[in-house]
Design a protein around this motif. Structure first.
Motif, short mmCIF file in Angstrom:
data_model
loop_
_atom_site.label_atom_id
_atom_site.label_comp_id
_atom_site.label_asym_id
_atom_site.label_seq_id
_atom_site.Cartn_x
_atom_site.Cartn_y
_atom_site.Cartn_z
N ASP A 1 0.84 -1.18 0.00
CA ASP A 1 0.00 0.00 0.00
C ASP A 1 0.89 1.24 0.00
O ASP A 1 2.12 1.16 -0.07
N ARG A 2 0.29 2.41 0.06
CA ARG A 2 1.04 3.65 -0.06
C ARG A 2 2.02 3.86 1.09
O ARG A 2 3.00 4.59 0.96
N ALA A 3 1.76 3.21 2.20
CA ALA A 3 2.67 3.28 3.35
C ALA A 3 3.77 2.24 3.29
O ALA A 3 4.61 2.18 4.18
N GLY A 4 3.76 1.38 2.27
CA GLY A 4 4.76 0.33 2.16
C GLY A 4 4.38 -0.96 2.84
O GLY A 4 5.16 -1.91 2.87
N ARG A 5 3.17 -1.03 3.41
CA ARG A 5 2.70 -2.25 4.06
C ARG A 5 2.35 -3.30 3.01
O ARG A 5 1.80 -2.98 1.96
N GLY A 6 2.66 -4.56 3.32
CA GLY A 6 2.47 -5.62 2.35
C GLY A 6 1.01 -5.96 2.09
O GLY A 6 0.17 -5.91 2.99
N LEU A 7 0.70 -6.30 0.83
CA LEU A 7 -0.60 -6.78 0.41
C LEU A 7 -0.38 -8.03 -0.42
O LEU A 7 0.60 -8.13 -1.15
N SER A 8 -1.28 -8.98 -0.32
CA SER A 8 -1.17 -10.17 -1.16
C SER A 8 -2.52 -10.84 -1.25
O SER A 8 -3.38 -10.65 -0.39
N GLY A 9 -2.70 -11.61 -2.32
CA GLY A 9 -3.92 -12.39 -2.43
C GLY A 9 -4.51 -12.40 -3.82
O GLY A 9 -3.82 -12.17 -4.82
N ILE A 10 -5.82 -12.68 -3.88
CA ILE A 10 -6.54 -12.81 -5.13
C ILE A 10 -6.69 -11.43 -5.77
O ILE A 10 -7.15 -10.49 -5.12
N ASN A 11 -6.30 -11.31 -7.01
CA ASN A 11 -6.24 -10.02 -7.67
C ASN A 11 -7.50 -9.76 -8.49
O ASN A 11 -7.69 -10.32 -9.56
N MET A 12 -8.36 -8.88 -7.98
CA MET A 12 -9.54 -8.42 -8.72
C MET A 12 -9.41 -6.94 -9.06
O MET A 12 -10.40 -6.25 -9.24
N ALA A 13 -8.17 -6.47 -9.16
CA ALA A 13 -7.92 -5.04 -9.31
C ALA A 13 -7.07 -4.68 -10.53
O ALA A 13 -6.64 -3.54 -10.65
#
Length: 435
Positions: free
Chosen positions: A64-76
């Protein structure tokens, strides 16, 4: 995410509330909005500016914009046919870079064209059964440039209220009188054209619509609109960014589905959805439009041409779109879209529009939409939240984007995540509605 008290501006405010036109310093005017967006980010309610850390696919890693990790199913992501990392496209890009380098280094009106770009123009025209096509370095530039080239002061533009921002901005900047008609209303177009031709029989008139509208996933009656335009000596322009390549028996989109291949006055679109590249095009049967765009369209004439790498990628993608593999990918994409729509509907969500690669989901109030979005992001699903001013206040929605390479398990897992978030939200939705 657990329900926690949040500042009301973070939950319910919108970006346009925080623009301050008073400071003399032009950039200072944006500080209130920046502070508000940062407060959303700190509360983990900021869904924008996500960053990928690898290839686009059905499942992704990001930040995210703060550098926090995201992961998972991509609907974006809008890689509808899952061609972004296709071996044939990667090979085409590498071959083009070795032969031409990676940069066009000039305007299409000067020395920026390559034989790859001109070949792509020929292929797009042939694909659409139109006489000629002109390739742009961005889809936004193609839409904006087409309208700015076609109309001027003294003309009229009739444009669907939900048409892409580039089309509205071009109409407003053109000097023409702009008439925004009710979404997908053939009747409104006919009535306004009747009035215009009675009162201004010699004015130039452009009617602008889309094949598939990304916010609603719905489609106008193109055959009826083209017939109305012909009766009134008006020109019809259709943006096919979200349907070309991914819909229709041979991938020619809504125009093909409605039996209008080769019959629309002006067709424009983007390569960024089905064809795995930046860029766009404008195509027509009229012999004068090509050089008008080459010489007199600022978003084409006064910017660098599509790079040889991008042109090669689109050509390779077009080969696939026209092949048996392309048909198979379109079928998988539609199966995924139907499965997602059905699962979300059964899960209690408001699913909008008609089947396409886009599955819009109405979420309502900003507070509810932001909490739901934060929850699914935290539990392994990436989505795009659309808020005001793109949609009406408290008319928030997810703009879910399906891909050919999503598996049935991906779809079902996403539905489960979304349904769990909705179930968790319901008690708090009742509290907020009563307050």
């Amino acid at each position: 995410m657990p329900f926690e008290p949040m500042p009301q501006d973070v939950l319910n405010g919108v970006s346009t509330d925080y623009y301050d036109a008073q400071p003399v310093g032009l950039m200072d005017r944006w500080q209130p909005m920046t502070d508000w967006a940062d407060a959303r980010l700190a509360a983990k309610l900021e869904p924008y500016c996500k960053v990928n850390v690898g290839r686009i696919g059905p499942r992704v890693l990001g930040r995210d914009r703060a550098g926090r990790g995201l992961s998972g199913i991509n609907m974006a992501s809008q890689d509808y046919l899952s061609l972004g990392s296709h071996p044939k496209l990667l090979a085409a890009a590498a071959a083009a870079a070795r032969r031409f380098g990676v940069h066009s280094a000039g305007s299409p009106a000067q020395m920026g064209l390559t034989t790859l770009a001109t070949s792509l123009e020929e292929r797009i025209a042939e694909f659409l059964s139109l006489a000629d096509a002109t390739v742009f370095s961005t889809g936004w530039g193609a839409g904006y440039g087409a309208i700015r080239t076609l109309v001027r002061e003294g003309d009229h533009v009739l444009i669907d209220v939900l048409a892409n921002a580039c089309l509205h901005e071009a109409a407003s900047a053109s000097g023409a009188l702009v008439h925004r008609f009710s979404h997908c209303s053939t009747e409104a177009v006919a009535a306004r054209l009747d009035w215009l031709r009675e009162n201004e029989p010699f004015a130039g008139i452009l009617v602008v619509t889309e094949g598939v509208f990304s916010m609603n996933s719905d489609m106008p009656d193109l055959a009826a609109l083209q017939a109305i335009c012909r009766r009134h000596d008006a020109t019809l322009c259709v943006d096919v960014a979200h349907d070309l390549g991914v819909m229709g028996e041979t991938g020619r989109g809504v125009i093909e589905m409605q039996g209008m291949t080769g019959q629309i006055d002006v067709v424009m679109g983007s390569f960024s959805k089905a064809f795995a590249s930046n860029g766009g095009f404008v195509a027509s049967n009229h012999p004068a439009l090509k050089l008008a765009l080459r010489y007199a369209c600022s978003t084409h004439t006064l910017t660098n041409a599509l790079s040889p790498v991008q042109a090669a990628v689109v050509l390779a993608a077009l080969d696939i779109v026209e092949s048996a593999e392309g048909a198979e990918r379109r079928a998988r994409l539609m199966d995924n879209s139907l499965r997602l729509r059905d699962g979300l509907t059964k899960g209690g969500f408001q699913v909008l529009g008609q089947p396409s690669a886009i599955v819009p989901v109405g979420l309502g109030r900003h507070s509810r939409a932001r909490r739901l979005t934060a929850d699914v992001l935290a539990h392994g699903a990436l989505v795009n939240l659309v808020e005001h001013p793109v949609v009406p206040r408290n008319g928030c929605r997810w703009q879910l984007q399906t891909m050919a390479d999503h598996s049935a398990d991906d779809i079902d897992a996403f539905v489960a995540i979304a349904e769990a978030a909705r179930m968790q939200m319901e008690p708090y939705s009742l509290i907020e509605a009563a307050s």
